[in-house]
Design a protein around this motif. Structure first.
Motif, PDB file in Angstrom:
ATOM      1  N   UNK A 202       0.832  -1.212   0.000  1.00 62.54           N
ATOM      2  CA  UNK A 202       0.000   0.000   0.000  1.00 62.54           C
ATOM      3  C   UNK A 202       0.867   1.263   0.000  1.00 62.54           C
ATOM      4  N   UNK A 203       0.556   2.168  -0.891  1.00 62.05           N
ATOM      5  CA  UNK A 203       1.292   3.433  -0.964  1.00 62.05           C
ATOM      6  C   UNK A 203       0.875   4.352   0.178  1.00 62.05           C
ATOM      7  N   UNK A 204       1.833   5.137   0.678  1.00 62.21           N
ATOM      8  CA  UNK A 204       1.545   6.046   1.785  1.00 62.21           C
ATOM      9  C   UNK A 204       0.526   7.104   1.379  1.00 62.21           C
ATOM     10  N   UNK A 205       0.571   7.541   0.107  1.00 62.72           N
ATOM     11  CA  UNK A 205      -0.313   8.629  -0.310  1.00 62.72           C
ATOM     12  C   UNK A 205      -1.764   8.204  -0.498  1.00 62.72           C
ATOM     13  N   UNK A 206      -2.072   6.941  -0.200  1.00 63.49           N
ATOM     14  CA  UNK A 206      -3.470   6.522  -0.224  1.00 63.49           C
ATOM     15  C   UNK A 206      -4.231   7.074   0.982  1.00 63.49           C
ATOM     16  N   UNK A 207      -3.507   7.590   1.970  1.00 63.41           N
ATOM     17  CA  UNK A 207      -4.135   8.292   3.095  1.00 63.41           C
ATOM     18  C   UNK A 207      -3.632   9.732   3.093  1.00 63.41           C
ATOM     19  N   UNK A 208      -4.566  10.665   3.079  1.00 61.08           N
ATOM     20  CA  UNK A 208      -4.209  12.084   3.201  1.00 61.08           C
ATOM     21  C   UNK A 208      -4.182  12.448   4.680  1.00 61.08           C
ATOM     22  N   UNK A 209      -3.037  12.910   5.147  1.00 59.53           N
ATOM     23  CA  UNK A 209      -2.924  13.380   6.529  1.00 59.53           C
ATOM     24  C   UNK A 209      -3.056  14.895   6.492  1.00 59.53           C
ATOM     25  N   UNK A 210      -4.184  15.374   6.972  1.00 56.75           N
ATOM     26  CA  UNK A 210      -4.472  16.808   6.854  1.00 56.75           C
ATOM     27  C   UNK A 210      -3.455  17.654   7.620  1.00 56.75           C
ATOM     28  N   UNK A 211      -2.973  18.724   6.995  1.00 59.46           N
ATOM     29  CA  UNK A 211      -2.091  19.654   7.702  1.00 59.46           C
ATOM     30  C   UNK A 211      -2.919  20.569   8.602  1.00 59.46           C
ATOM     31  N   UNK A 212      -2.229  21.442   9.333  1.00 62.42           N
ATOM     32  CA  UNK A 212      -2.932  22.407  10.188  1.00 62.42           C
ATOM     33  C   UNK A 212      -3.751  23.347   9.323  1.00 62.42           C
ATOM     34  N   UNK A 213      -5.006  23.569   9.716  1.00 64.04           N
ATOM     35  CA  UNK A 213      -5.885  24.516   9.029  1.00 64.04           C
ATOM     36  C   UNK A 213      -5.865  25.838   9.796  1.00 64.04           C
ATOM     37  N   UNK A 214      -5.220  26.869   9.257  1.00 63.00           N
ATOM     38  CA  UNK A 214      -5.108  28.141   9.994  1.00 63.00           C
ATOM     39  C   UNK A 214      -6.454  28.740  10.371  1.00 63.00           C
ATOM     40  N   UNK A 215      -7.492  28.413   9.618  1.00 59.70           N
ATOM     41  CA  UNK A 215      -8.812  28.981   9.896  1.00 59.70           C
ATOM     42  C   UNK A 215      -9.537  28.234  11.015  1.00 59.70           C
TER      43      UNK A 215
END
Length: 377
Positions: A202-215
């Protein structure tokens, strides 16, 4: 008249003892058990009074298990030498091979495979057509390798990228050992790296790890994203989010995992190697959140003293574990904060200092919901 006597030479009759006629197939050489492998030697001699047959098994912790019609009778081990031998004798009637008073019907050679990736040799051939006997070992498989133990220590014979490794030894002049390059070889082992299972792909990019949302004041970076492998040999990824009652949102909030201090999600690569799963549910996105930092300045603040205005903190403090808001009530005398219409009352002395100022500092709860506060002066 002379009589001529003709005398013929006596006929020599060769008598073969029955105990030299036992058939080889009276003993079955099996390879059924764990670590079982073909015998390294099986030779019969008839120079003595009766035929004798010697089985040889080589390898780490080599042993020869002995069977009769009643089943297994135990095993002969190598005594730490790497070579186990077992000799049987043809009985007087030529109908069975015997040893230690037992009528032997089967034998099996076993040896411990040193490496976790050890496999059986694809071929083991001995040629006697020229000079001394020559024995060729062939090991096939992905990244095939033959591990050789000799007087020179442990060496490896790799496949050179072909998938086939070969190693040749020659019987020495005394017939007491196999040699290569002047060294006596005592053990060989075929090794191969098996093709990895799909659940390790399984490729790592199959899961999106959300970055910090400044809003979003409750959004934070994922604390850990740790790769691993489970007991079934499949890839895993362990996500952790720490803080005050943290929450990991999965797939944009379709589900969530929370804990008092550390929320954790373990995603496992599926059997097809096409995606990550947690508790049977596909995982395509994860985010780390601290909801108790999200509360807005939405407390209903009212006043009752001839229209005199209240004073409050200019902003909510989100730098601590959870958001807090310092609400300030000032007046000439008897100023108080009444919470939820009188459910709680804080006066000038409640904060420990009588100074004409009443401080109330509510904290955002784990869900981000605040209570109503009424200012009264």
């Amino acid at each position: 008249m002379h009589e001529i006597l003709l005398q013929t030479a006596p006929t020599e009759i060769l008598i073969i003892s029955a105990c030299k006629t036992c058939a080889a197939n009276l003993i079955m050489v099996t390879t059924n058990g764990a670590g079982a492998k073909p015998m390294d030697g099986d030779s019969t001699t008839t120079t003595g009074a009766c035929a004798m047959r010697t089985f040889t098994c080589k390898g780490t912790q080599a042993s020869i298990e002995i069977f009769t019609a009643e089943g297994s009778q135990g095993a002969i081990d190598d005594g730490g030498t790497g070579t186990a031998t077992f000799t049987v004798t043809c009985n007087a009637a030529g109908t069975a091979w015997e040893a230690m008073g037992l009528m032997v019907t089967a034998v099996e050679c076993s040896a411990t495979k040193n490496a976790a990736n050890a496999i059986d040799f694809a071929d083991d051939q001995t040629a006697f057509d020229s000079g001394c006997a020559v024995r060729t070992f062939t090991c096939t498989g992905m990244m095939a390798n033959i591990a050789v133990t000799s007087g020179a220590g442990m060496t490896n014979v790799p496949d050179g990228g072909t998938g086939t490794a070969t190693y040749v030894v020659t019987c020495n002049a005394d017939g007491t050992g196999w040699t290569n390059g002047g060294q006596t070889v005592t053990a060989v082992e075929c090794q191969s790296t098996a093709a990895p299972p799909a659940c390790t792909m399984c490729a790592a990019n199959l899961i999106t790890v959300d970055p910090v949302n400044p809003a979003d004041p409750g959004s934070k970076a994922m604390d850990t994203d740790t790769p691993g492998m489970n007991a079934a040999g499949c890839l895993t990824r362990t996500f952790s989010c720490t803080g005050s009652n943290p929450v990991i949102d999965i797939n944009g909030g379709a589900s969530m995992v929370t804990d008092a201090a550390t929320a954790m999600v373990v995603a496992t690569c599926n059997a097809a190697g096409t995606g990550w799963e947690s508790n049977g549910m596909p995982v395509t996105e994860v985010s780390c959140n601290i909801p108790c930092k999200r509360c807005a300045a939405n407390i209903a603040i009212t006043q009752s003293f001839f229209g005199m205005p209240t004073t409050t903190g200019a902003s909510i403090d989100r730098t601590g574990a959870c958001a807090t808001w310092d609400l300030v009530c000032m007046g000439p005398s008897q100023q108080t904060w009444e919470i939820n219409g009188g459910e709680g009352v804080f006066n000038d002395a409640s904060d420990g200092v009588v100074d004409g100022v009443v401080h109330v500092m509510p904290t955002c709860d784990p869900t981000g919901i605040r209570v109503e506060i009424k200012a009264n002066r």
